[in-house]
Design an enzyme around this catalytic site. Sequence first.
Site, mmCIF file in Angstrom:
data_model
loop_
_atom_site.group_PDB
_atom_site.id
_atom_site.type_symbol
_atom_site.label_atom_id
_atom_site.label_comp_id
_atom_site.label_asym_id
_atom_site.label_seq_id
_atom_site.Cartn_x
_atom_site.Cartn_y
_atom_site.Cartn_z
ATOM 1 N N PRO A 45 1.056 -1.227 -0.137
ATOM 2 C CA PRO A 45 0.072 -0.037 0.039
ATOM 3 C C PRO A 45 0.828 1.295 0.070
ATOM 4 O O PRO A 45 1.867 1.178 0.770
ATOM 5 C CB PRO A 45 -0.781 0.049 1.365
ATOM 6 N N GLY A 49 3.510 3.655 5.080
ATOM 7 C CA GLY A 49 4.510 3.336 6.257
ATOM 8 C C GLY A 49 5.328 1.912 5.820
ATOM 9 O O GLY A 49 6.155 1.709 6.540
ATOM 10 N N GLY A 72 7.036 1.346 3.094
ATOM 11 C CA GLY A 72 8.188 1.501 2.235
ATOM 12 C C GLY A 72 7.960 1.281 0.751
ATOM 13 O O GLY A 72 8.838 1.050 -0.195
ATOM 14 N N SER A 73 6.866 1.642 0.332
ATOM 15 C CA SER A 73 6.412 1.612 -1.015
ATOM 16 C C SER A 73 7.354 2.538 -1.931
ATOM 17 O O SER A 73 7.716 1.924 -3.022
ATOM 18 C CB SER A 73 4.946 1.982 -1.361
ATOM 19 N N SER A 74 7.778 3.496 -1.382
ATOM 20 C CA SER A 74 8.456 4.526 -2.370
ATOM 21 C C SER A 74 9.807 4.166 -2.482
ATOM 22 O O SER A 74 10.549 4.081 -3.631
ATOM 23 C CB SER A 74 8.422 6.176 -1.892
ATOM 24 N N ALA A 75 10.425 3.372 -1.458
ATOM 25 C CA ALA A 75 11.965 2.914 -1.429
ATOM 26 C C ALA A 75 11.825 1.674 -2.231
ATOM 27 O O ALA A 75 12.684 1.416 -3.023
ATOM 28 C CB ALA A 75 12.476 2.477 -0.032
ATOM 29 N N ASP A 94 14.829 2.761 4.948
ATOM 30 C CA ASP A 94 13.957 2.252 4.144
ATOM 31 C C ASP A 94 14.745 1.330 2.843
ATOM 32 O O ASP A 94 14.482 0.347 2.488
ATOM 33 C CB ASP A 94 12.816 3.005 3.612
HETATM 34 O O1 PMV Z 1 7.965 6.657 4.576
HETATM 35 P P1 PMV Z 1 8.000 5.417 5.887
HETATM 36 O O2 PMV Z 1 6.680 5.835 6.317
HETATM 37 O O3 PMV Z 1 8.094 4.139 5.293
HETATM 38 O O4 PMV Z 1 8.873 5.803 7.017
HETATM 39 C C1 PMV Z 1 10.369 6.412 6.947
HETATM 40 C C2 PMV Z 1 10.729 6.378 8.358
HETATM 41 C C3 PMV Z 1 11.310 7.668 8.570
HETATM 42 O O5 PMV Z 1 12.250 7.433 9.918
HETATM 43 C C4 PMV Z 1 9.962 8.342 9.343
HETATM 44 C C5 PMV Z 1 11.949 8.367 7.724
HETATM 45 C C6 PMV Z 1 13.203 8.208 7.357
HETATM 46 O O6 PMV Z 1 13.846 8.789 6.472
HETATM 47 O O7 PMV Z 1 14.206 7.265 7.936
#
Ligand code: PMV
Length: 324
Positions: free
Chosen positions: A102, A106, A108-111, A153
């Site tokens: 999803p 949170g 990690g979809s964009s990574a 991520d």
């Molecule tokens: O983008 P998310 O929701 O997967 O979270 C990233 C984790 C954070 O610590 C909030 C941001 C980061 O760059 O580490």
Amino acid sequence: MFVEASAPGKVILAGEHFVVHGGKALALAIRRYVRIRVSPTDFPLEIYHSESGKRDYVDSHGRWVSESRLKDLEPIEASVEAVFDYLGQRTNVRLDISSSIPMSAGLGSSASLAAAIVKGVSHYLGHELDRGELIEIASASERVVHGDPSGVDLSTVVSGGLVLFEGSFKRVVKNIRDVDLPLVVGDSSERRSTGVLVGNVGEISKKYGKIFSHLVQTSDMIVERELEAIINGELETLGGLFNVSQGLLYSIGVSTPKLERMVSRAIDLGALGAKLTGAGGGGCMIALTRAENSSAVVKALEDLGGESFFVQPDSVGVKSEAHF
Ligand code: PMV
């Protein structure tokens, strides 16, 4: 010839946000994937989104002809361009993208999207990049989405397994494979922006200076102790530390009433501990369950939030395969 590449999602077990301020984080790659297929096209860049059925392409004048929002295409284009720049080589590519992670939740979809594109496109151009190179190149598109990501991520989805990430050194310091934890994910279905939340926490860090530094130190201790608990199979301790971690995240303003309700409900039903995972402000939470109550926790989280599922760890990380 075409190349297929995939990258897993991730959950953060401790240290989110504090890792942006030089702290540590503990994260686990999970078997939810972004998958891409890289193949030839007549356009400089062409993208198909399997779920929505949308198609976008860059025409011969370098202009987007798109059914998607241009904002959603920026990180994709940034990843492709970063590969071309790094390799000093470019070609027309068509990307077919599908995902079971999803978005903005949170996990990690964009990574994962950035890692899969960098792995797939570099392989398509005939290069086998190492993990450090993949992370460095994929960071270009992470920066478009997040501003200043810590790198936890990307490191996790590239490496797979359980990753202890040391923010101040921007590198993975420990990578443990084959971790099996009774973890459940619950999605609050509240969507949010990691960049905005990271910015808000940045303001808090400035406002509370020394107090915030102590929270970072406490978070680091939680990370270290969680890792030890996982290695020694101390599940009750691990669950307790999820609760402490959630308390810290609440204190810096990234929890929400809905996430709090989901965390409390999981614990009421007998979970050993629960916390939000990732940037918070909505998105997902995780609960460490016992075998006898895990189905009840999944059901309750579904009723309160949205999708809920058992975590299956991924121990491979990003990968690609060429087909001729
Ligand atoms: O983008 P998310 O929701 O997967 O979270 C990233 C984790 C954070 O610590 C909030 C941001 C980061 O760059 O580490």
